[in-house]
Design a protein around this motif. Structure first.
Motif, PDB file in Angstrom:
ATOM      1  N   LEU A  49       5.206   1.815   1.401  1.00  0.00           N
ATOM      2  CA  LEU A  49       5.023   1.638   2.849  1.00  0.00           C
ATOM      3  C   LEU A  49       3.771   2.365   3.332  1.00  0.00           C
ATOM      4  N   LEU A  50       3.554   3.570   2.827  1.00  0.00           N
ATOM      5  CA  LEU A  50       2.384   4.349   3.249  1.00  0.00           C
ATOM      6  C   LEU A  50       1.082   3.660   2.845  1.00  0.00           C
ATOM      7  N   GLU A  51       1.065   3.048   1.657  1.00  0.00           N
ATOM      8  CA  GLU A  51      -0.140   2.344   1.205  1.00  0.00           C
ATOM      9  C   GLU A  51      -0.482   1.190   2.141  1.00  0.00           C
ATOM     10  N   VAL A  52       0.539   0.462   2.588  1.00  0.00           N
ATOM     11  CA  VAL A  52       0.303  -0.652   3.513  1.00  0.00           C
ATOM     12  C   VAL A  52      -0.223  -0.128   4.841  1.00  0.00           C
ATOM     13  N   LEU A  53       0.376   0.933   5.360  1.00  0.00           N
ATOM     14  CA  LEU A  53      -0.045   1.487   6.646  1.00  0.00           C
ATOM     15  C   LEU A  53      -1.432   2.107   6.555  1.00  0.00           C
ATOM     16  N   LEU A  54      -1.771   2.683   5.416  1.00  0.00           N
ATOM     17  CA  LEU A  54      -3.121   3.219   5.243  1.00  0.00           C
ATOM     18  C   LEU A  54      -4.167   2.115   5.328  1.00  0.00           C
ATOM     19  N   ALA A  55      -3.834   0.964   4.802  1.00  0.00           N
ATOM     20  CA  ALA A  55      -4.790  -0.153   4.775  1.00  0.00           C
ATOM     21  C   ALA A  55      -4.872  -0.873   6.104  1.00  0.00           C
ATOM     22  N   SER A  56      -3.731  -1.049   6.785  1.00  0.00           N
ATOM     23  CA  SER A  56      -3.719  -1.860   8.006  1.00  0.00           C
ATOM     24  C   SER A  56      -3.658  -1.046   9.293  1.00  0.00           C
ATOM     25  N   LEU A  93      -2.167  -7.148   0.590  1.00  0.00           N
ATOM     26  CA  LEU A  93      -1.899  -7.253   2.023  1.00  0.00           C
ATOM     27  C   LEU A  93      -2.060  -8.657   2.578  1.00  0.00           C
ATOM     28  N   ILE A  94      -2.598  -9.586   1.788  1.00  0.00           N
ATOM     29  CA  ILE A  94      -2.796 -10.935   2.315  1.00  0.00           C
ATOM     30  C   ILE A  94      -1.598 -11.802   1.935  1.00  0.00           C
ATOM     31  N   PRO A  95      -1.186 -12.695   2.817  1.00  0.00           N
ATOM     32  CA  PRO A  95       0.056 -13.454   2.587  1.00  0.00           C
ATOM     33  C   PRO A  95      -0.003 -14.418   1.405  1.00  0.00           C
ATOM     34  N   ASP A  96      -1.193 -14.885   1.048  1.00  0.00           N
ATOM     35  CA  ASP A  96      -1.322 -15.840  -0.051  1.00  0.00           C
ATOM     36  C   ASP A  96      -2.024 -15.208  -1.255  1.00  0.00           C
ATOM     37  N   ALA A  97      -1.744 -13.927  -1.479  1.00  0.00           N
ATOM     38  CA  ALA A  97      -2.367 -13.206  -2.593  1.00  0.00           C
ATOM     39  C   ALA A  97      -2.031 -13.865  -3.922  1.00  0.00           C
ATOM     40  N   PRO A  98      -2.984 -13.905  -4.854  1.00  0.00           N
ATOM     41  CA  PRO A  98      -2.713 -14.477  -6.177  1.00  0.00           C
ATOM     42  C   PRO A  98      -1.577 -13.734  -6.867  1.00  0.00           C
TER      43      PRO A  98
END
Length: 376
Positions: A326-333, A101-106
């Motif tokens: 998409l659901l995984e992202v929405l669950l986290a954020s 979820l972070i823009p600069d993820a490794p």
């Protein structure tokens, strides 16, 4: 060249070993090539047509560095297999979902250990290398207050508060992961080797740096973003006016993650950073476990009172792979704008719009003003 390890992973590892090609550029290349292997097969003419790819990058991918990167990838895969190291490319299902979820993820993680990096609860504990007795005592007290929640404790394996957090977690039977600024085979500082070895059976070691990477000072701020991104929240136990722990706190705030700080005496230089974070409203004050539980929604009492809405669960079998992404992202954020969903899932915006419309018709998501979406 013959290699027993999966060919897909081989090319993914190789792509990360070209000099000057970082996470952002790698994602750009992958979005056009579709796979690491395809990217490495692109001729110079097609590479030049990719936005953000200049002559230097083209020369790097097609010149002398290519052979060196492929050889390093082969060596890395063999060493990883020998040492039981997992190589997690950012498109992998086992890649930590919080980091995605972070823009600069490794782009690639090297991981050795037993802990699930996608545990329900994760907490970073950081602080000064020049820890006082007060700081070490508060670290132990903090960890003891976490036992009922069984979180994954994340820190940086450094002197001071970091190593105190790891050791306290081990003592309390909690899993703990050390995020390193070196290759997995370069334990730094060396004095912490025994603790690191124990963590391999009760947690693990994690890094984005290739085998053999020494402790270069520029690596530590990069390491700090992984600590912040891997965790639901960050607690700063003890920090001077300037230092790495404050950098980690600022990064966590930039990722919209919660930050707490343990206050200290006003005359204590070791607590000046923590006190300033609280004073500037950048960190919540940590005084007891309830402070953290309420901020991170870990408080079981809230479940009983009906004030807390349980996190919904979904069966992957009921959705396509792209819908579930998409659901995984929405669950986290919890709430996300459409363009951000596109970025975090690496799906085209028009595709995301179509998927969201279908999920909305099924009553799974709800549209909000400003092209934002939440789970129902």
């Amino acid at each position: 060249m013959s290699i027993s390890t999966d060919e897909l992973l081989f090319h993914e590892v190789a792509l990360t070993l070209f000099p000057g090609i970082g996470p952002q550029l790698t994602r750009q290349l992958m979005s056009y090539g579709g796979s690491a292997k395809n990217v490495l097969m692109l001729p110079p003419g097609k590479l030049r047509k990719i936005p953000g790819v200049g002559p230097t990058t083209v020369a790097t991918l097609t010149g002398a560095e290519r052979g060196l990167a492929l050889k390093k990838a082969e060596d890395s895969l063999r060493k990883a297999e020998k040492d039981g190291v997992q190589l997690l490319f950012y498109t992998s299902k086992t890649y930590p979902r919080r980091l995605k979820l972070i823009p600069d993820a490794p782009t690639l993680l090297y991981y050795q250990g037993t802990a699930d990096l996608n545990q329900d609860k994760t907490l970073a504990i950081v602080g000064t290398r020049q820890a006082t007795d007060y700081g070490r005592d508060q670290t132990e007290r903090l960890v003891q207050g976490l036992v009922a929640h069984r979180p994954l404790v994340v820190s940086g394996l450094a002197y001071g508060i970091d190593i105190a957090a790891h050791r306290a977690a081990l003592q309390e039977g909690l899993e703990t992961v050390g995020v390193m600024a070196t290759g997995l085979d370069v334990i730094y500082p060396h004095a912490h080797r025994k603790t690191a070895e124990k963590m391999l059976t009760q947690g693990g070691l994690l890094t984005e740096f290739a085998f053999g990477t020494p402790p270069d000072r520029y690596n530590f701020p990069m390491r700090n973003r992984i600590i912040a991104g891997l965790s639901d929240g960050t607690v700063v136990v003890e920090a001077a006016k300037k230092g790495g722990a404050l950098i980690t706190a600022e990064i966590a705030l930039g990722y919209d993650r919660d930050v707490l700080a343990i206050p200290g005496n006003l005359g204590s230089l070791a607590s000046e950073g923590c006190n300033n974070l609280i004073k500037a409203n950048k960190a919540a004050l940590y005084g007891e476990p309830a402070d953290l539980e309420q901020l991170l929604n870990w408080d079981a009492a809230l479940h009983q009172s009906g004030k807390f809405r349980p996190t919904p669960t979904y069966d992957p079998a009921d959705f396509t792979a792209e819908e579930f992404l998409l659901l995984e992202v929405l669950l986290a954020s919890k709430e996300e704008q459409m363009d951000n969903l596109s970025w975090k899932t690496q799906l085209p915006v028009n595709k995301v719009a179509t998927l969201l419309l279908g999920l909305e018709f099924r009553g799974v998501v709800k549209a909000l003003p400003g092209k934002k979406f939440v789970l129902v």
